[in-house]
Design an enzyme around this catalytic site. Sequence first.
Site, PDB file in Angstrom:
ATOM      1  N   HIS A  78      45.317  42.666  41.243  1.00 60.14           N
ATOM      2  CA  HIS A  78      44.973  43.982  40.683  1.00 60.14           C
ATOM      3  C   HIS A  78      43.783  44.594  41.409  1.00 60.14           C
ATOM      4  O   HIS A  78      42.901  43.892  41.910  1.00 60.14           O
ATOM      5  CB  HIS A  78      44.740  43.916  39.175  1.00 60.14           C
ATOM      6  CG  HIS A  78      43.579  43.082  38.725  1.00 60.14           C
ATOM      7  ND1 HIS A  78      42.295  43.586  38.616  1.00 60.14           N
ATOM      8  CD2 HIS A  78      43.502  41.793  38.319  1.00 60.14           C
ATOM      9  CE1 HIS A  78      41.486  42.640  38.165  1.00 60.14           C
ATOM     10  NE2 HIS A  78      42.186  41.535  37.983  1.00 60.14           N
ATOM     11  N   ASP A  80      41.663  47.145  40.087  1.00 57.99           N
ATOM     12  CA  ASP A  80      40.522  47.602  39.290  1.00 57.99           C
ATOM     13  C   ASP A  80      39.529  46.481  39.031  1.00 57.99           C
ATOM     14  O   ASP A  80      39.869  45.296  39.113  1.00 57.99           O
ATOM     15  CB  ASP A  80      40.993  48.199  37.966  1.00 57.99           C
ATOM     16  CG  ASP A  80      41.657  47.169  37.053  1.00 57.99           C
ATOM     17  OD1 ASP A  80      42.479  46.382  37.557  1.00 57.99           O
ATOM     18  OD2 ASP A  80      41.348  47.153  35.844  1.00 57.99           O
ATOM     19  N   ASP A 140      37.110  39.426  41.340  1.00 57.27           N
ATOM     20  CA  ASP A 140      38.172  39.632  40.365  1.00 57.27           C
ATOM     21  C   ASP A 140      38.563  41.103  40.412  1.00 57.27           C
ATOM     22  O   ASP A 140      37.938  41.927  39.766  1.00 57.27           O
ATOM     23  CB  ASP A 140      37.654  39.238  38.977  1.00 57.27           C
ATOM     24  CG  ASP A 140      38.674  39.420  37.875  1.00 57.27           C
ATOM     25  OD1 ASP A 140      39.856  39.643  38.184  1.00 57.27           O
ATOM     26  OD2 ASP A 140      38.273  39.354  36.698  1.00 57.27           O
ATOM     27  N   GLU A 174      44.428  46.419  35.264  1.00 57.53           N
ATOM     28  CA  GLU A 174      44.638  45.105  34.648  1.00 57.53           C
ATOM     29  C   GLU A 174      43.511  44.750  33.694  1.00 57.53           C
ATOM     30  O   GLU A 174      43.733  44.145  32.638  1.00 57.53           O
ATOM     31  CB  GLU A 174      44.755  44.035  35.741  1.00 57.53           C
ATOM     32  CG  GLU A 174      45.183  42.648  35.242  1.00 57.53           C
ATOM     33  CD  GLU A 174      44.035  41.726  34.862  1.00 57.53           C
ATOM     34  OE1 GLU A 174      44.300  40.611  34.379  1.00 57.53           O
ATOM     35  OE2 GLU A 174      42.859  42.119  35.044  1.00 57.53           O
ATOM     36  N   GLU A 175      42.295  45.134  34.053  1.00 55.26           N
ATOM     37  CA  GLU A 175      41.128  44.732  33.264  1.00 55.26           C
ATOM     38  C   GLU A 175      41.088  45.382  31.884  1.00 55.26           C
ATOM     39  O   GLU A 175      40.367  44.915  31.002  1.00 55.26           O
ATOM     40  CB  GLU A 175      39.835  45.048  34.027  1.00 55.26           C
ATOM     41  CG  GLU A 175      39.649  44.251  35.306  1.00 55.26           C
ATOM     42  CD  GLU A 175      39.383  42.771  35.071  1.00 55.26           C
ATOM     43  OE1 GLU A 175      39.393  42.351  33.909  1.00 55.26           O
ATOM     44  OE2 GLU A 175      39.168  42.045  36.053  1.00 55.26           O
ATOM     45  N   ASP A 197      44.759  35.498  40.844  1.00 55.88           N
ATOM     46  CA  ASP A 197      43.732  36.096  39.990  1.00 55.88           C
ATOM     47  C   ASP A 197      42.948  35.039  39.218  1.00 55.88           C
ATOM     48  O   ASP A 197      42.326  35.338  38.204  1.00 55.88           O
ATOM     49  CB  ASP A 197      44.404  37.090  39.019  1.00 55.88           C
ATOM     50  CG  ASP A 197      43.420  37.983  38.295  1.00 55.88           C
ATOM     51  OD1 ASP A 197      42.285  38.138  38.780  1.00 55.88           O
ATOM     52  OD2 ASP A 197      43.785  38.525  37.235  1.00 55.88           O
ATOM     53  N   HIS A 379      33.272  39.357  35.942  1.00 52.27           N
ATOM     54  CA  HIS A 379      32.921  40.428  35.000  1.00 52.27           C
ATOM     55  C   HIS A 379      31.422  40.636  34.824  1.00 52.27           C
ATOM     56  O   HIS A 379      31.014  41.353  33.918  1.00 52.27           O
ATOM     57  CB  HIS A 379      33.553  40.223  33.612  1.00 52.27           C
ATOM     58  CG  HIS A 379      35.036  40.324  33.596  1.00 52.27           C
ATOM     59  ND1 HIS A 379      35.760  40.505  32.434  1.00 52.27           N
ATOM     60  CD2 HIS A 379      35.950  40.272  34.593  1.00 52.27           C
ATOM     61  CE1 HIS A 379      37.049  40.550  32.707  1.00 52.27           C
ATOM     62  NE2 HIS A 379      37.183  40.407  34.027  1.00 52.27           N
TER      63      HIS A 379
END
EC number: 3.4.11.4
Length: 409
Positions: A78, A80, A140, A174-175, A197, A379
């Site tokens: 992903h 984002d 990520d 995705e997030e 991922d 994150h």
Amino acid sequence: MKDLVERFLSYVSIDTQSNPSAPQCPSTEKQFNLANQLVSELNELELSDVSIDENGYVMGRLPSNVDYDVPAIGFIAHMDTAPDASGENVKPQIINNYQGDIITLGTSGEELTPSQFPDLLNLIGHDLITTDGTTLLGADNKAGIAEILTAIAVLKANPEIPHGDICVGFTPDEEIGRGANLFDVKKFNAKWAYTIDGGPVGELEYENFNATSADVICHGVNVHPGTAKGKMVNSMNIAAQFQMMMPADETPEGTEGYEGFYHLKSMNAGVAKTELGYIVRDFSREGMAERKAFMQQKVNELNAKLEKGRVELVLTDSYFNMREMVEPHPHVIELAKEAMTACDIQPDIKPIRGGTDGARLSFMGLPCPNIFTGGYNFHGIHEFITINGMKQAVDVIVKIAELNASNNK
């Protein structure tokens, strides 16, 4: 051929943070900046069927180089980054030959310390990429993108490595839980796929939480405080009573492994109305049903105590455990395990205490386990990745492609 690290640093320089409050797809226009760059790179690699749609989904295909039938497989990442920390103006630091000391993150005053992050002690001698302490890194999942495209470049540069059709997909949002919503599985045209991922080297995941959102709405009565006796009903007090009914040890910070939880994630509070936003997680359907029933029971108890239906519960399922969709296809897991073993990597099979695009895609007919990237602490500002781990991820992707062809000869 673009260097793996060069690709990665290029991608993290582009801010692609998603926005859960925006209804459109992609949720932020800036995700197209990376998507369009990836389209250019897929075309540079001379892939077939390169496309980007109006929602920002990027796809391409490396055609088979063998003269016999091989099932098409896919690799997905992903674009984002998480809303939890800024993804703007990322300034990566490269730490060569890490020796177990404290890593200073730029001039932010933040540090990566082995005492707080003991995984560092397993990475002596590795080359690390960290943040400067002011943003997340974006490993990520931009590491996954870099690893997939580097693996494709390796296969292109080494035609003696046999492979079938390799489908590549890059998703937005995705997030914020929407990455697979508009993914065209039929167009992608793979028999199965892998999201790249995961975290540390060796991770292989085909189980994830069942996920439900639980909104608890508490209704009160607002009256001027000076004349409130016997009239005011403070919805915040009702909300506090409800939260106290939740199991204190069944929270994210109190659980691990296969243990589920209730997580009070947000609160919008006032005297007349208070809304509590929970996420509820469990690995089994039965366990999730019990958790939903428990919350409804507590709502009923509170309403009975208050002698009026002042509390509402709204439950919304978000995603389900992909295990039930992947286990009927054991070759998907066995191929990944075989590839890791061939690369001298010990597969570390564990449940995902979260969700991935692969969970939704598995229920859309595309079995899709998750494979490591080599990253840690996603994150947040302490996110980092090992260059060694990234290279191992590339090796595993290439080996999966090779074994899929040789095993079907």
